[in-house]
Design an enzyme around this catalytic site. Sequence first.
Site, mmCIF file in Angstrom:
data_model
loop_
_atom_site.group_PDB
_atom_site.id
_atom_site.type_symbol
_atom_site.label_atom_id
_atom_site.label_comp_id
_atom_site.label_asym_id
_atom_site.label_seq_id
_atom_site.Cartn_x
_atom_site.Cartn_y
_atom_site.Cartn_z
ATOM 1 N N ARG A 1 23.283 14.134 82.752
ATOM 2 C CA ARG A 1 24.125 14.330 83.934
ATOM 3 C C ARG A 1 25.594 14.353 83.516
ATOM 4 O O ARG A 1 26.440 14.895 84.214
ATOM 5 C CB ARG A 1 23.874 13.204 84.942
ATOM 6 C CG ARG A 1 22.475 13.205 85.531
ATOM 7 C CD ARG A 1 22.242 11.961 86.351
ATOM 8 N NE ARG A 1 22.469 10.751 85.570
ATOM 9 C CZ ARG A 1 22.521 9.523 86.056
ATOM 10 N NH1 ARG A 1 22.380 9.319 87.343
ATOM 11 N NH2 ARG A 1 22.735 8.484 85.266
ATOM 12 N N LYS B 1 6.497 6.397 79.953
ATOM 13 C CA LYS B 1 5.560 5.636 80.761
ATOM 14 C C LYS B 1 6.300 4.998 81.928
ATOM 15 O O LYS B 1 7.469 4.663 81.769
ATOM 16 C CB LYS B 1 4.828 4.556 79.964
ATOM 17 C CG LYS B 1 5.601 3.840 78.842
ATOM 18 C CD LYS B 1 6.812 3.033 79.132
ATOM 19 C CE LYS B 1 6.817 1.854 80.004
ATOM 20 N NZ LYS B 1 8.076 1.101 79.979
ATOM 21 N N ARG C 1 15.264 -0.870 86.177
ATOM 22 C CA ARG C 1 14.055 -1.677 86.448
ATOM 23 C C ARG C 1 14.203 -2.556 87.683
ATOM 24 O O ARG C 1 13.211 -3.064 88.207
ATOM 25 C CB ARG C 1 13.723 -2.536 85.221
ATOM 26 C CG ARG C 1 13.213 -1.715 84.062
ATOM 27 C CD ARG C 1 13.440 -2.408 82.730
ATOM 28 N NE ARG C 1 13.140 -1.506 81.630
ATOM 29 C CZ ARG C 1 13.973 -0.540 81.203
ATOM 30 N NH1 ARG C 1 15.146 -0.344 81.795
ATOM 31 N NH2 ARG C 1 13.635 0.245 80.205
HETATM 32 N N1 LIG Z 1 7.984 4.012 75.486
HETATM 33 C C1 LIG Z 1 8.824 3.005 75.309
HETATM 34 O O1 LIG Z 1 8.761 2.265 74.315
HETATM 35 C C2 LIG Z 1 9.880 2.753 76.345
HETATM 36 C C3 LIG Z 1 10.874 1.806 76.127
HETATM 37 C C4 LIG Z 1 11.876 1.663 77.084
HETATM 38 C C5 LIG Z 1 11.848 2.444 78.228
HETATM 39 N N2 LIG Z 1 10.834 3.324 78.424
HETATM 40 C C6 LIG Z 1 10.764 4.157 79.635
HETATM 41 O O2 LIG Z 1 11.779 5.145 79.523
HETATM 42 C C7 LIG Z 1 12.324 5.441 80.811
HETATM 43 C C8 LIG Z 1 13.824 5.210 80.770
HETATM 44 O O3 LIG Z 1 14.079 3.852 80.440
HETATM 45 P P1 LIG Z 1 15.516 3.415 79.821
HETATM 46 O O4 LIG Z 1 15.511 1.963 79.676
HETATM 47 O O5 LIG Z 1 15.807 4.215 78.617
HETATM 48 O O6 LIG Z 1 16.462 3.826 81.053
HETATM 49 P P2 LIG Z 1 18.011 4.224 81.115
HETATM 50 O O7 LIG Z 1 18.718 3.843 79.864
HETATM 51 O O8 LIG Z 1 18.534 3.709 82.405
HETATM 52 O O9 LIG Z 1 17.954 5.804 81.117
HETATM 53 C C9 LIG Z 1 17.522 6.587 82.170
HETATM 54 C C10 LIG Z 1 18.273 7.908 82.072
HETATM 55 O O10 LIG Z 1 17.835 8.740 83.123
HETATM 56 C C11 LIG Z 1 18.898 9.602 83.503
HETATM 57 N N3 LIG Z 1 18.993 9.577 84.974
HETATM 58 C C12 LIG Z 1 18.851 10.656 85.780
HETATM 59 N N4 LIG Z 1 18.984 10.329 87.056
HETATM 60 C C13 LIG Z 1 19.242 9.000 87.090
HETATM 61 C C14 LIG Z 1 19.513 8.089 88.138
HETATM 62 N N5 LIG Z 1 19.541 8.473 89.428
HETATM 63 N N6 LIG Z 1 19.771 6.810 87.819
HETATM 64 C C15 LIG Z 1 19.732 6.394 86.528
HETATM 65 N N7 LIG Z 1 19.490 7.231 85.485
HETATM 66 C C16 LIG Z 1 19.238 8.520 85.757
HETATM 67 C C17 LIG Z 1 20.154 9.107 82.821
HETATM 68 O O11 LIG Z 1 20.454 10.018 81.786
HETATM 69 P P3 LIG Z 1 21.732 10.993 81.874
HETATM 70 O O12 LIG Z 1 22.775 10.311 82.689
HETATM 71 O O13 LIG Z 1 22.101 11.154 80.448
HETATM 72 O O14 LIG Z 1 21.252 12.252 82.491
HETATM 73 C C18 LIG Z 1 19.765 7.776 82.218
HETATM 74 O O15 LIG Z 1 20.391 7.542 81.001
HETATM 75 C C19 LIG Z 1 11.560 4.554 81.804
HETATM 76 O O16 LIG Z 1 10.469 5.273 82.306
HETATM 77 C C20 LIG Z 1 11.039 3.414 80.921
HETATM 78 O O17 LIG Z 1 9.836 2.842 81.419
HETATM 79 C C21 LIG Z 1 9.879 3.504 77.500
#
Ligand SMILES: NC(=O)c1ccc[n+]([C@@H]2O[C@H](COP(=O)([O-])OP(=O)(O)OC[C@H]3O[C@@H](n4cnc5c(N)ncnc54)[C@H](OP(=O)(O)O)[C@@H]3O)[C@@H](O)[C@H]2O)c1
Length: 339
Positions: A38, A97, A165
């Site tokens: 974004r 996930k 979360r």
């Molecule tokens: N597989 C694993 O080991 C693992 C580990 C941690 C998390 N996860 C999963 O990965 C996903 C993201 O987790 P995260 O901790 O990385 O989250 P995060 O840092 O908050 O990232 C989410 C990203 O989504 C984008 N986004 C688009 N619309 C948004 C909105 N309205 N509000 C907030 N963010 C928005 C943003 O990217 P831009 O601003 O750059 O567009 C933001 O950086 C979740 O589904 C989580 O369960 C998986």
Amino acid sequence: MTRPLRLGVLGLASIARRRMLPAMAACPDVQLTALASRDVSAAERAAAQYGCQAAPDYTALLARPDVDAVYVPLPAALHAAWTRAALDAGKHVLAEKPTTTNAAETRALLSLARTRGLVLAENVMFLHHAQHATVQRLVRDGAIGELRSFAAQFSIPGLPDDDIRHRPELGGGALADVGVYPLRAALHLLGADLDVVGAALTHGAGRQVETAGGVLLQSATGVTAHLTFGLDHAYRSWYELCGSTGRLVVDHAFTPPADHAPVLRIERGTGSEELHLPPDDQVTNTLTAFAAAVRTPRQHPEPDPMVLRQAELLDAVRHRAVVHHARPATAHHAARHPA
Ligand SMILES: NC(=O)c1ccc[n+]([C@@H]2O[C@H](COP(=O)([O-])OP(=O)(O)OC[C@H]3O[C@@H](n4cnc5c(N)ncnc54)[C@H](OP(=O)(O)O)[C@@H]3O)[C@@H](O)[C@H]2O)c1
């Protein structure tokens, strides 16, 4: 030689920046070709760092012909819409996930992917760590006798108030975020034939989502699985299989770093034993497995049935759970101890 799978990334999520982008850059089976955020300038900076292109937004990334597959690390509630958009654009998808926030949407997307001849995989990376195959072999070979029960926990320390979360509109909550790990481990090690027989969820004081929970599952043969998860806890990441003659414990079960050398502990009445395994890189293994799934020529790729079963069980937990709303500490204290 086969060309690496050309990947695009939707959103500069923490998990993308910390683990997936560095792994993509190092994995010979994939090539990061474009990313979108974004925040266009953040996308441009990350693109310069990784030697790929910055798309002006998510939609533009999906329109790129040099992207074969898309990684979707958005907040859980946004996975469904963007996964659908990616499939509609003809891209294979590696979705974070949980794939969506309910079984109906997950079922629909898995079916759409299959119809379109595209791979839709869920990024549950611990499944690709070799230590769990060793565990399965040990159990199959009778190392702990006949399997009786399973217990697992994934819990992490408190997060900032504005973390995704903690936000219900973004699909937050401990169940979908951390509860999926012990749940998926139960499915992986005990099989799909598990049902929810009890569940408890706790909303931490002032939180609009559950921040802790416990689930009891039972298999058709009577094996039980007790799962614990939380977002405001000491860090715990383990599981234990208990059999008729011994138990097998796995620490660092869900998110071990690539240099972690696993130690499996087997305890029996006759003494205990430690099995030292070589380190394994579950992040790279996940990317390699995704690229291999895309490369396998099939008209209708069969999705992993556990993805849907996991979504159904998450729904069942939400449906059955006894929900407790914790009160702020001071009010709670005052209520218990009136002046
Ligand atoms: N597989 C694993 O080991 C693992 C580990 C941690 C998390 N996860 C999963 O990965 C996903 C993201 O987790 P995260 O901790 O990385 O989250 P995060 O840092 O908050 O990232 C989410 C990203 O989504 C984008 N986004 C688009 N619309 C948004 C909105 N309205 N509000 C907030 N963010 C928005 C943003 O990217 P831009 O601003 O750059 O567009 C933001 O950086 C979740 O589904 C989580 O369960 C998986």
